[in-house]
Design a protein around this motif. Sequence first.
Motif, short mmCIF file in Angstrom:
data_model
loop_
_atom_site.label_atom_id
_atom_site.label_comp_id
_atom_site.label_asym_id
_atom_site.label_seq_id
_atom_site.Cartn_x
_atom_site.Cartn_y
_atom_site.Cartn_z
N LEU A 225 0.86 -1.19 0.00
CA LEU A 225 0.00 0.00 0.00
C LEU A 225 0.90 1.24 0.00
CD1 LEU A 225 -2.80 -1.05 2.52
CD2 LEU A 225 -2.80 -1.20 0.02
N ILE A 226 0.80 2.01 -1.09
CA ILE A 226 1.60 3.22 -1.28
C ILE A 226 0.71 4.43 -1.01
CG2 ILE A 226 2.98 4.55 -2.91
CD1 ILE A 226 3.38 1.94 -4.51
N ALA A 227 1.12 5.28 -0.11
CA ALA A 227 0.35 6.48 0.21
C ALA A 227 1.18 7.73 -0.08
CB ALA A 227 -0.08 6.47 1.67
N ALA A 228 0.48 8.84 -0.37
CA ALA A 228 1.14 10.12 -0.62
C ALA A 228 0.87 11.05 0.56
CB ALA A 228 0.64 10.73 -1.92
N ALA A 229 1.92 11.67 1.05
CA ALA A 229 1.81 12.47 2.28
C ALA A 229 0.87 13.65 2.12
CB ALA A 229 3.20 12.96 2.69
N ARG A 230 0.71 14.16 0.90
CA ARG A 230 -0.14 15.34 0.69
C ARG A 230 -1.55 14.99 0.23
NH1 ARG A 230 4.09 19.53 -2.38
NH2 ARG A 230 5.62 19.61 -0.69
N ASP A 231 -1.90 13.73 0.28
CA ASP A 231 -3.23 13.30 -0.14
C ASP A 231 -4.29 13.88 0.80
OD1 ASP A 231 -5.51 12.04 -1.03
OD2 ASP A 231 -4.64 10.03 -1.02
N ARG A 232 -5.19 14.70 0.25
CA ARG A 232 -6.27 15.28 1.06
C ARG A 232 -7.57 14.50 0.91
NH1 ARG A 232 -5.52 21.42 -1.06
NH2 ARG A 232 -3.33 21.72 -0.46
N ALA A 233 -7.59 13.50 0.02
CA ALA A 233 -8.79 12.71 -0.18
C ALA A 233 -8.78 11.46 0.70
CB ALA A 233 -8.93 12.31 -1.66
N VAL A 234 -7.64 10.78 0.76
CA VAL A 234 -7.48 9.58 1.60
C VAL A 234 -6.20 9.76 2.41
CG1 VAL A 234 -7.27 7.08 1.65
CG2 VAL A 234 -8.63 8.16 -0.16
N PRO A 235 -6.29 10.07 3.69
CA PRO A 235 -5.08 10.29 4.50
C PRO A 235 -4.18 9.07 4.50
CG PRO A 235 -7.06 11.00 5.68
CD PRO A 235 -7.52 10.26 4.46
N TYR A 251 3.82 -1.14 3.78
CA TYR A 251 3.42 0.26 3.63
C TYR A 251 4.60 1.08 3.16
CZ TYR A 251 2.09 5.03 4.91
OH TYR A 251 1.83 6.38 4.88
N ALA A 252 4.34 1.98 2.20
CA ALA A 252 5.37 2.90 1.72
C ALA A 252 4.72 4.27 1.53
CB ALA A 252 5.98 2.41 0.41
N GLU A 253 5.49 5.32 1.76
CA GLU A 253 4.93 6.67 1.68
C GLU A 253 5.77 7.55 0.77
OE1 GLU A 253 4.04 10.25 4.83
OE2 GLU A 253 3.28 8.24 5.33
N LEU A 254 5.09 8.35 -0.04
CA LEU A 254 5.74 9.32 -0.91
C LEU A 254 5.57 10.70 -0.28
CD1 LEU A 254 4.25 7.89 -4.20
CD2 LEU A 254 6.67 7.87 -3.62
N PRO A 255 6.63 11.47 -0.16
CA PRO A 255 6.56 12.69 0.65
C PRO A 255 5.92 13.90 -0.03
CG PRO A 255 8.78 12.39 -0.18
CD PRO A 255 8.01 11.16 -0.58
N ALA A 256 5.91 13.99 -1.33
CA ALA A 256 5.59 15.28 -1.95
C ALA A 256 4.49 15.20 -3.00
CB ALA A 256 6.85 15.87 -2.58
N ASP A 265 3.64 12.08 -10.72
CA ASP A 265 5.05 11.67 -10.82
C ASP A 265 5.12 10.14 -10.77
OD1 ASP A 265 7.77 11.52 -10.88
OD2 ASP A 265 8.10 12.46 -8.92
N PRO A 266 4.95 9.48 -11.90
CA PRO A 266 4.85 8.02 -11.91
C PRO A 266 6.16 7.30 -11.65
CG PRO A 266 4.77 8.86 -14.14
CD PRO A 266 4.72 10.06 -13.24
N ALA A 267 7.31 7.95 -11.86
CA ALA A 267 8.60 7.24 -11.79
C ALA A 267 8.85 6.59 -10.43
CB ALA A 267 9.73 8.19 -12.18
N PRO A 268 8.70 7.31 -9.31
CA PRO A 268 8.99 6.64 -8.03
C PRO A 268 8.00 5.52 -7.71
CG PRO A 268 8.11 8.84 -7.65
CD PRO A 268 8.41 8.74 -9.11
N ILE A 269 6.76 5.66 -8.16
CA ILE A 269 5.78 4.59 -7.94
C ILE A 269 6.14 3.38 -8.78
CG2 ILE A 269 3.35 3.95 -8.20
CD1 ILE A 269 2.64 6.84 -7.56
N ALA A 270 6.56 3.60 -10.02
CA ALA A 270 6.99 2.49 -10.87
C ALA A 270 8.18 1.76 -10.24
CB ALA A 270 7.34 3.00 -12.26
N HIS A 271 9.09 2.52 -9.65
CA HIS A 271 10.25 1.90 -8.99
C HIS A 271 9.79 1.02 -7.83
CE1 HIS A 271 14.35 1.47 -7.51
NE2 HIS A 271 13.91 1.81 -6.32
#
Length: 281
Positions: A225-235, A251-256, A265-271
């Motif tokens: 489960l990959i989450a984005a730190a700035r997600d305002r729809a699903v924390p 669990y993995a989190e993307l900061p920006a 920004d698909p590149a880090p998710i693809a990685h």
Amino acid sequence: MTAPPDPCAGAPQRLRAPPHDWHLRRWGAGPQALLIHGAGGDSSGWHPLARHLPGLHAIAPDLPGQGGTRAGAPRYSLDQMATDLAALLQHQGWAPRLLIGHSAGAAIALRLSQLLPDPPRGIIGINAALSPFQGVAGWLFPRLARAMTLSPFASHAIARMARAPERSARLIRSTGSAPDPSMVARYNALLSNPGHVAATLRMMAAWRLEPLLDTLPTIPTPVLLIAAARDRAVPPQVSQNAASRLPQGQYAELPALGHLAHEEDPAPIAHMIDAFDQSLD
């Protein structure tokens, strides 16, 4: 005679697999990955990420009534959509190695994994919507969506309001994502389509997560489960909590990034997907 669409090009395709007339896109070659978009999206939203996954044969259908898929029956609940996707896979003889879902599509991916006779090797959720609305919203939102589906004018009114590109840009920003012109154009086209809006409302009206959430501890498949730190729809906490309840949850989190991280920004998710996929061997 025209040549068949090249799967590497992401060309739109149509497939009749009862009960729906499916519209989908495919990219790349290799092991199959089924990409499931969230409520209000369509398969075109996967294009940025799919281009970064050359080692996979990415298959991205539009959900019933959304995008270009013509719903042959009013089947918009989580269970019904997962069941119909399973029928599509069986009809085509597809057995995806990975199920990848964004937002509500992640919930559908998890439910689909429970229905397939040949389960996937892994499941990936991007900003997975794995928590019901809380408090008053949990009571009001499904009822509001249900009431709007009963009005023949509601979806047309929403579509008319959405025709201004600046409205689509504001909607994207409200999720925590930074829109670029291609994202604005894509969502403007979707939200200006009354049929697409009506199907999204019907999906919201029928959405019930609790039965799936109760079964999370029984899902044996590895799940990232990959989450984005700035997600305002699903924390991000939603994905973190769900991962802790899955037997093989990560669990993995993307900061920006925001809710539409895979389009921003698909590149880090693809990685992350590539590393997770390699860990399954």
